[in-house]
Design a protein around this motif. Sequence first.
Motif, short mmCIF file in Angstrom:
data_model
loop_
_atom_site.label_atom_id
_atom_site.label_comp_id
_atom_site.label_asym_id
_atom_site.label_seq_id
_atom_site.Cartn_x
_atom_site.Cartn_y
_atom_site.Cartn_z
N VAL A 187 150.47 91.54 34.98
CA VAL A 187 151.34 91.79 33.97
C VAL A 187 151.87 90.74 33.00
CG1 VAL A 187 153.45 93.11 33.11
CG2 VAL A 187 152.07 94.09 34.99
N MET A 188 151.28 90.47 31.87
CA MET A 188 151.90 89.47 31.02
C MET A 188 153.36 89.60 30.69
SD MET A 188 148.61 89.05 28.54
CE MET A 188 148.68 90.59 27.78
N PHE A 189 154.05 88.41 30.48
CA PHE A 189 155.34 88.42 29.91
C PHE A 189 155.36 87.40 28.74
CE2 PHE A 189 155.76 85.75 33.57
CZ PHE A 189 156.08 84.28 33.11
N VAL A 190 156.29 87.76 27.79
CA VAL A 190 156.72 87.14 26.77
C VAL A 190 158.30 86.69 26.63
CG1 VAL A 190 156.55 86.57 24.27
CG2 VAL A 190 154.76 87.75 25.25
N ILE A 191 158.51 85.42 26.63
CA ILE A 191 159.97 85.17 26.63
C ILE A 191 160.33 84.63 25.06
CG2 ILE A 191 161.99 83.66 27.24
CD1 ILE A 191 160.63 83.88 30.05
N HIS A 195 160.04 90.17 27.47
CA HIS A 195 159.27 91.24 27.10
C HIS A 195 158.16 91.43 28.46
CE1 HIS A 195 160.89 91.75 23.12
NE2 HIS A 195 160.86 90.33 22.87
N PHE A 196 158.12 92.44 29.14
CA PHE A 196 157.17 92.71 29.97
C PHE A 196 155.90 93.48 29.39
CE2 PHE A 196 160.18 91.96 33.37
CZ PHE A 196 159.43 90.94 34.19
N VAL A 197 154.81 93.09 29.13
CA VAL A 197 153.97 93.49 28.14
C VAL A 197 152.80 94.66 28.88
CG1 VAL A 197 151.93 92.93 26.43
CG2 VAL A 197 153.96 91.29 26.71
#
Length: 627
Positions: A50-54, A65-67
């Motif tokens: 699971v990708m994430f963006v901070i 944001h968990f993408v």
Amino acid sequence: MRKLLIGLFLVLAAPLLAAPSQVPHITSEAQFAELARTSPGGRYASFPQVMFVIDRAAKGGPMLHFVNSKQYEFHIDFVQRTYLSTQDTNALLDANYSKDNRRFIFGSVLHYAALGRYGIEFWEGDELNAEILTLTMALVQQNFPAPLAFKPNSQHQSVLAATIPGLVTIDQNAVYASRSELVLNPGKATGRLRIIPKLDDDVLLTPSDIVVLGEAPLRLSPVAGIVTNEFSTPLAHVNLLAKSWKVPNGYVRDAVSKFAPFDGQWVRMEAGETITIRLATIKEIAAAQRVQAKRKVRIAKSDLTFRALPALGDLRVGDAVRVGSKAANLGEVAIQRHPGKDDFEVPPGFAIPFAWYQDFLRINGLDRKIAALLLDPRMRSDGKYRREQLAVLRAAFNAGMLPAGLGAKLAERRAAAIGDGGVFVRSSTNSEDLPGFNGAGLYSSVPNVTDQAALEAAVKVVWGSVWNDGAFAAREAAGIDHRSVMAGVLVQQGMNAEASGVMITENPFDPSEWGTVFINAKRGLGIRVVEGRRVAEQLLYRSDPESIQVLTRSTDDAMLSFDAGGGVREVAIEPGRMVLTDARAKRLAKVGRRVAIMFGNRPQDIEWLMIGETIYIVQSRPYLRGN
């Protein structure tokens, strides 16, 4: 009608509504699975991700944001399509993977089920600092239901992790070995399944066997498919042979027990994203038997009139008909290398052409012995008998006399082309690097040969290795006429390597990924790298953007080094220590790509070594992709 359209829209939209594009928290394993994707190739092969963006510029402080990683392939896709940023792709890459003041932090949470752990990973080229890593670990952990650890993917990330007190990390080798399956050569095959907990010399395999092996073997005669209980690297000789035979092979945990119900039965093996085995149909069995009956590899006619001992710098690819492909290909590399421009050397050497092998057979009566063996039906039905007869034949090679004048010519050529010091005596036959027949690992080499008597003995050992049991079985399965096989010899300056290995100029896990080089490395001489019994350091170079991904570090606790009296000795070393820095790996990968260009930019399987900061190339052969 309007209600019908609205209803249809809701039905079609339901999957998207059930799985949003992003969430600020993950509260359960089920929610993680809902957002995760598992890719068979690429950086995170076989692990749910699971990708994430901070967003560090969000109002109120950094926002996580968990993408939905089934919906978005890349972090930048998510950032652009949700309008968090209107920058173009290149600008986002430049600003958010190498800058300390980056706005966005891009990473992924992976689930290593066999380890029972979750880990945070970053792109191997991400030049993290302590502040970014500490912030990420804390913020993601606050919004994730299970304990998290950090898995470094590069030298920089490993060094950084060691500077942060209390940071829990996951070892790269443990993750690599935690896979329940690893497909090394995809494909499909039909054959009779044989469960072999430990392969020994008395087991006679056939090209119609699909083998399930308890241990990864050092050598293997041709079969229809391979499954092992143990990992071996993509560049181990067994895997290169599987590619040359175009048969599926891979690793499955507990394969011996898992597939035991099929032992002795005709089965269908399929290796794609996973490895499956089922009972074969009558139609599949008949088709496999027809294909096997037609298989035949032909060897080009050899030039047996050429008796000079050419230096490597005098050889081109076309000279393979006189000296074999190994010597001819390396000569091509030596000739095309630009001194002062190319970042590598080729150790000096010379070749002994096929004509001397043919003379040796004739004057020692070995041609008659070989003819008699080839007429003996037990050579094709009794594995123990064949092994014993071939051992007797090789002993006759060792006891034979060199053709008149060859010993003096060897001494003279060695002094002129190489000078003092030990040499490597290597095989270079006409039955290697053929379409449908790679021949890797079939013939013998003798390292660190120091004096004239040892050199003459080593040449006979290499000639005799044409009749190694594994080489005979491989040619038999490929339909190669044994009488057409000619043995050349490559004599090359011995290099007491500090590090050595093999690289291929593409990604073996994902050949479609352009601009990659896969590197295997170990300390000391490279003999152990291709055996595949211990995990080598495995690195993946990517050119755009440039990065080095660390897949595993070497597990060897010993290396091979030259012995002062000739031959090699084993030296104890600290396991797990880095073999190649990022800088050396990048240099090495660029050398590999340069060598590939010399051969029309076709993927190459390249043997290399390093002494100090100097890179040496000692072999280049076509890399076979398999199926």
